[in-house]
Design an enzyme around this catalytic site. Sequence first.
Site, PDB file in Angstrom:
ATOM      1  N   HIS A 191       0.668  -1.337   0.020  1.00 20.07           N
ATOM      2  CA  HIS A 191      -0.315   0.091   0.212  1.00 20.07           C
ATOM      3  C   HIS A 191       1.133   1.048  -0.284  1.00 20.07           C
ATOM      4  O   HIS A 191       0.694   1.980  -0.589  1.00 20.07           O
ATOM      5  CB  HIS A 191      -1.594  -0.263   1.279  1.00 20.07           C
ATOM      6  N   ARG A 298     -10.176   4.732  -2.472  1.00 19.27           N
ATOM      7  CA  ARG A 298      -9.813   4.119  -2.078  1.00 19.27           C
ATOM      8  C   ARG A 298     -10.516   4.580  -0.426  1.00 19.27           C
ATOM      9  O   ARG A 298     -10.033   6.001   0.054  1.00 19.27           O
ATOM     10  CB  ARG A 298      -8.725   3.887  -1.402  1.00 19.27           C
ATOM     11  N   ARG A 334     -15.081   2.744  -1.973  1.00 20.29           N
ATOM     12  CA  ARG A 334     -15.093   1.415  -2.093  1.00 20.29           C
ATOM     13  C   ARG A 334     -14.760   1.198  -0.116  1.00 20.29           C
ATOM     14  O   ARG A 334     -15.059   2.867  -0.299  1.00 20.29           O
ATOM     15  CB  ARG A 334     -13.836   0.759  -2.088  1.00 20.29           C
ATOM     16  N   GLU A 433     -10.907  -9.885  -5.763  1.00 27.97           N
ATOM     17  CA  GLU A 433      -9.597 -10.038  -5.759  1.00 27.97           C
ATOM     18  C   GLU A 433      -8.729 -11.255  -4.541  1.00 27.97           C
ATOM     19  O   GLU A 433      -8.111 -11.388  -4.641  1.00 27.97           O
ATOM     20  CB  GLU A 433      -8.773  -8.796  -4.617  1.00 27.97           C
ATOM     21  N   ASN A 456      -4.268  -6.276  -7.449  1.00 22.12           N
ATOM     22  CA  ASN A 456      -3.185  -6.298  -6.329  1.00 22.12           C
ATOM     23  C   ASN A 456      -3.357  -7.486  -5.841  1.00 22.12           C
ATOM     24  O   ASN A 456      -2.125  -8.144  -5.524  1.00 22.12           O
ATOM     25  CB  ASN A 456      -3.545  -5.164  -5.973  1.00 22.12           C
ATOM     26  N   ASP A 457      -4.170  -7.466  -5.136  1.00 18.56           N
ATOM     27  CA  ASP A 457      -4.581  -8.660  -3.606  1.00 18.56           C
ATOM     28  C   ASP A 457      -4.825  -9.496  -4.790  1.00 18.56           C
ATOM     29  O   ASP A 457      -4.579 -11.037  -4.728  1.00 18.56           O
ATOM     30  CB  ASP A 457      -6.061  -7.922  -3.340  1.00 18.56           C
ATOM     31  N   ARG A 467       2.132  -9.427  -1.602  1.00 19.18           N
ATOM     32  CA  ARG A 467       1.926  -8.031  -2.184  1.00 19.18           C
ATOM     33  C   ARG A 467       3.525  -7.401  -1.790  1.00 19.18           C
ATOM     34  O   ARG A 467       3.512  -6.258  -2.073  1.00 19.18           O
ATOM     35  CB  ARG A 467       0.831  -7.565  -2.742  1.00 19.18           C
ATOM     36  N   CYS A 504      -9.616  -2.142 -11.155  1.00 19.47           N
ATOM     37  CA  CYS A 504      -8.456  -1.448 -10.600  1.00 19.47           C
ATOM     38  C   CYS A 504      -7.165  -1.584 -10.025  1.00 19.47           C
ATOM     39  O   CYS A 504      -6.527  -0.816  -9.730  1.00 19.47           O
ATOM     40  CB  CYS A 504     -10.067  -0.802 -10.066  1.00 19.47           C
TER      41      CYS A 504
HETATM   42  C1  PEP Z   1      -6.500  -4.121  -5.516  1.00 13.33           C
HETATM   43  O1  PEP Z   1      -6.157  -5.342  -4.321  1.00 13.33           O
HETATM   44  O2  PEP Z   1      -6.045  -4.797  -6.360  1.00 13.33           O
HETATM   45  C2  PEP Z   1      -7.628  -3.541  -5.184  1.00 13.33           C
HETATM   46  C3  PEP Z   1      -7.537  -2.215  -5.838  1.00 13.33           C
HETATM   47  O3  PEP Z   1      -7.497  -3.069  -4.026  1.00 13.33           O
HETATM   48  P1  PEP Z   1      -6.001  -2.291  -2.607  1.00 13.33           P
HETATM   49  O4  PEP Z   1      -5.069  -2.439  -3.504  1.00 13.33           O
HETATM   50  O5  PEP Z   1      -6.229  -1.290  -1.794  1.00 13.33           O
HETATM   51  O6  PEP Z   1      -6.237  -3.647  -1.849  1.00 13.33           O
HETATM   52 MG    MG Z   2      -7.391  -4.959  -3.190  1.00 11.68          MG
END
Ligand code: PEP
Ligand code: MG
Length: 580
Positions: A191, A298, A334, A433, A456-457, A467, A504
Amino acid sequence: MHKIQGIAVSPGVAIAEALVIDSEGFRIPRRFIARGAATEELARLDVAISAAGAEIEQHRDTVAQQLGQHYGAIFDAHLQMLRDSRLRAELIEMVRDRHYSPEYAVSRTLRRYAKVFQSLDSTFLAERATDIFDIEKRLLRHLLGQRREEVAHLSSPVIVLAHNLTPSETAGLDRKFVRGFATEVGGPGSHTAIVAEGMGIPAVVGVGSFLTDVSGGDLVILDGEEGLIILQPDEETVARYRHEAEQSRSQAARLESLNDLPTETLDGVRIELFGNIEFPAEVQQCQERQADGIGLYRTEFLYLNAETEPDEAVHFDAYSNVIRAMQGKQVCIRTLDLGADKVARLSPPEDERNPVLGLRSIRLSLRNLEMFRIQLRAILRASALGSVRIMFPLISTMMELRQARMVLTDVMEDLDESGVAFDRNMPVGMMVEVPSAVLMLDRFVEEVDFISIGTNDLIQYTLAVDRANKDVAGLYNAADPAVLRQIESSIAVARQANIPVNCCGQMSGSTVYTMLLLGLGLRQFSVPPGAMHEVKRVIRCVTIEQCQALARRVMALENAREIKSLLKEEVKRVAPELFS
Ligand code: PEP
Ligand code: MG
């Protein structure tokens, strides 16, 4: 000159003096003192050594009293090291003869000792390194007495070099003066990395241990494209990077002309390009770049730097500002995705062994219904002000989605009863995700109005790769065929169910993947505002047929490296100016 490779997480080049913060948050100051200042500085060192010694004695006595003499003896060993005459002589020599600052001398000398211990074969002796670090910290605390809050109050440009920066510390960086940052730890999907990109600060993470090789005030180059840190650069390298920075500024200026052009492919297919935001200031960039809306808002930032739990008014204010600024365009809020590396100051996590698999995100909201309801009320009230949609993060079971929806319905009824206005038809969606959500997506799509793929997740949970961990960063790969198959199937299922599907995760903001995602059927992208121009540029250079052909080739491959190089080759071919 010393080049160190890390992981590039936020693009851009920075050239500035280093501001070094060690693992405990101490700012290590400049290496040198003024020539005539040695006597004064040595006196300061003396005071610090005495104060640290007195503190250790006090600890020793308290511990011996509470736990017995045996435990107190550990501190005797610390005292012996601290008062060692050779150490003292070495420190004095560094300050008096070499004009090093006491802080730098302490840090440099004790870390050198610690390294010697660490390299020894005996576990017992290797563990003594911890004692030496302990003494170092104690001395620095007495010498400095300042902590990392300073990073929020700077007066000249710096590149922050730190062991680690949490997302909230990153968010608190003084944007006017912090030109970039690099950290020893951290992974590509952390993050912290996302916040850096959102703030437009070039960043490199996962560099490994390097803070002992640099001191405050040294000139540093940070290359956020290649993931490089260059310490003590030579003049030629500085000149080259200054030229590159200049070029990328003019490239960025050229791309500004895209703002007024439609986001559509060469064969006339309109693509929706949304922005990902976390901080209200990012909205402005989205507007300037004519985003179709906010695809991912977010909301964690409300918590990350808060001293107290935000109430409904704080939530509502934040949402309504963004909605008003977007002037009728879609805003997808979100619900809270706290937990894992997004840890709020107010609720330090229990000692979770696997926070990424633990009580995070929607799970945390469903366990803290009061907090969840406050946020839902604020979102619903804000929905009366524009085109708002709500999205639940990290949904992994149908039950979770239904529970979240139930709470939402309940809050709607409350608002109804109190006569508070809200959009009764506010679309409700979920992030895809977690692989379980992908596998069950044909069922999920019957109960949501839209989905958004969070790569990302999804990468993290598909490949079982943290990650935010630099040691497995090489395994964290958006181009992995297992990840791509899940994206392909999610898009297909959503399209078949005739509901909108967005993507996203950071992947959708990387031009390497734009053609592939288009070829797989994606027609909505939600990207960091800084990536909007480049993604748009690629979209405007390709036809859907061309992208579909590329997607077919990619999906037949089984090796992430091959896939990535094929994708890079193609995008360089269609939009060479982005890579010049
Ligand atoms: C993701 O997981 O791709 C996402 C957009 O959420 P975050 O990066 O805030 O976990
Ligand atoms: Mg995520």
